[in-house]
Design a protein around this motif. Sequence first.
Motif, PDB file in Angstrom:
ATOM      1  N   LYS A  95       3.974   0.036  -3.368  1.00 46.96           N
ATOM      2  CA  LYS A  95       5.250  -0.664  -3.490  1.00 46.96           C
ATOM      3  C   LYS A  95       6.428   0.294  -3.388  1.00 46.96           C
ATOM      4  O   LYS A  95       7.448  -0.022  -2.814  1.00 46.96           O
ATOM      5  N   ASN A  96       6.297   1.490  -3.936  1.00 47.95           N
ATOM      6  CA  ASN A  96       7.388   2.462  -3.966  1.00 47.95           C
ATOM      7  C   ASN A  96       7.294   3.477  -2.834  1.00 47.95           C
ATOM      8  O   ASN A  96       7.952   4.502  -2.878  1.00 47.95           O
ATOM      9  N   SER A  97       6.511   3.215  -1.827  1.00 55.75           N
ATOM     10  CA  SER A  97       6.256   4.183  -0.768  1.00 55.75           C
ATOM     11  C   SER A  97       7.466   4.344   0.141  1.00 55.75           C
ATOM     12  O   SER A  97       8.133   3.377   0.502  1.00 55.75           O
TER      13      SER A  97
ATOM     14  N   GLY B  75      -1.280  -6.242  -6.146  1.00 55.25           N
ATOM     15  CA  GLY B  75      -0.977  -5.514  -4.916  1.00 55.25           C
ATOM     16  C   GLY B  75      -1.820  -4.289  -4.675  1.00 55.25           C
ATOM     17  O   GLY B  75      -1.657  -3.611  -3.666  1.00 55.25           O
ATOM     18  N   SER B  76      -2.728  -3.974  -5.572  1.00 55.77           N
ATOM     19  CA  SER B  76      -3.598  -2.821  -5.372  1.00 55.77           C
ATOM     20  C   SER B  76      -4.872  -3.255  -4.641  1.00 55.77           C
ATOM     21  O   SER B  76      -5.198  -4.429  -4.576  1.00 55.77           O
TER      22      SER B  76
ATOM     23  N   CYS C  55      -7.519   1.996   1.721  1.00 60.05           N
ATOM     24  CA  CYS C  55      -6.656   3.034   1.151  1.00 60.05           C
ATOM     25  C   CYS C  55      -5.198   2.725   1.473  1.00 60.05           C
ATOM     26  O   CYS C  55      -4.905   1.883   2.325  1.00 60.05           O
ATOM     27  N   THR C  56      -4.302   3.435   0.822  1.00 59.78           N
ATOM     28  CA  THR C  56      -2.884   3.261   1.106  1.00 59.78           C
ATOM     29  C   THR C  56      -2.463   4.187   2.245  1.00 59.78           C
ATOM     30  O   THR C  56      -3.147   5.160   2.565  1.00 59.78           O
ATOM     31  N   VAL C  57      -1.320   3.879   2.817  1.00 63.88           N
ATOM     32  CA  VAL C  57      -0.784   4.714   3.891  1.00 63.88           C
ATOM     33  C   VAL C  57      -0.501   6.114   3.366  1.00 63.88           C
ATOM     34  O   VAL C  57      -0.723   7.112   4.063  1.00 63.88           O
ATOM     35  N   ASP C  58      -0.035   6.219   2.128  1.00 64.39           N
ATOM     36  CA  ASP C  58       0.259   7.527   1.542  1.00 64.39           C
ATOM     37  C   ASP C  58      -0.994   8.404   1.472  1.00 64.39           C
ATOM     38  O   ASP C  58      -0.943   9.593   1.802  1.00 64.39           O
TER      39      ASP C  58
END
Length: 125
Positions: free
Chosen positions: A56-58, A87-88, A96-99
């Motif tokens: 969310k804060n990415s 949202g996880s 996985c997340t983009v980060d």
Amino acid sequence: MLLSTLLFFLVSPLYVKIKKRISMCTSFAQVIVATYKNKKLPLPKNYSTGLYHRNKNSDLVVPTDKLRFMNKAYVIKDREQDISSDGSAINPWRLCTVDQVEELKALVRVIPLWSIGIMMSLKSF
């Protein structure tokens, strides 16, 4: 030395403490496993925000095109089965997340520089 140690312990409650995350090694392993498990997924042609999982804060809005095969680690197949209500990712070993992916890509891009540095230092002996 005593004064610096004393000051360190006195002001430590004032430090900003970052919420505990998973270790970097675990994060890298999750990206590798998710990339392998999703290897048959097609990559999306355009990068719209609904197609991939991100924090969310990415600050990362669009993923990079370098090492594109790793981009399959954050492609959402089925939103209901992959994403929980907060949202996880339900299974971080499959999504996985983009980060996380971009951190591993940065590490992979630095490995040739490290290896050259190691070889140059060995040559001087």
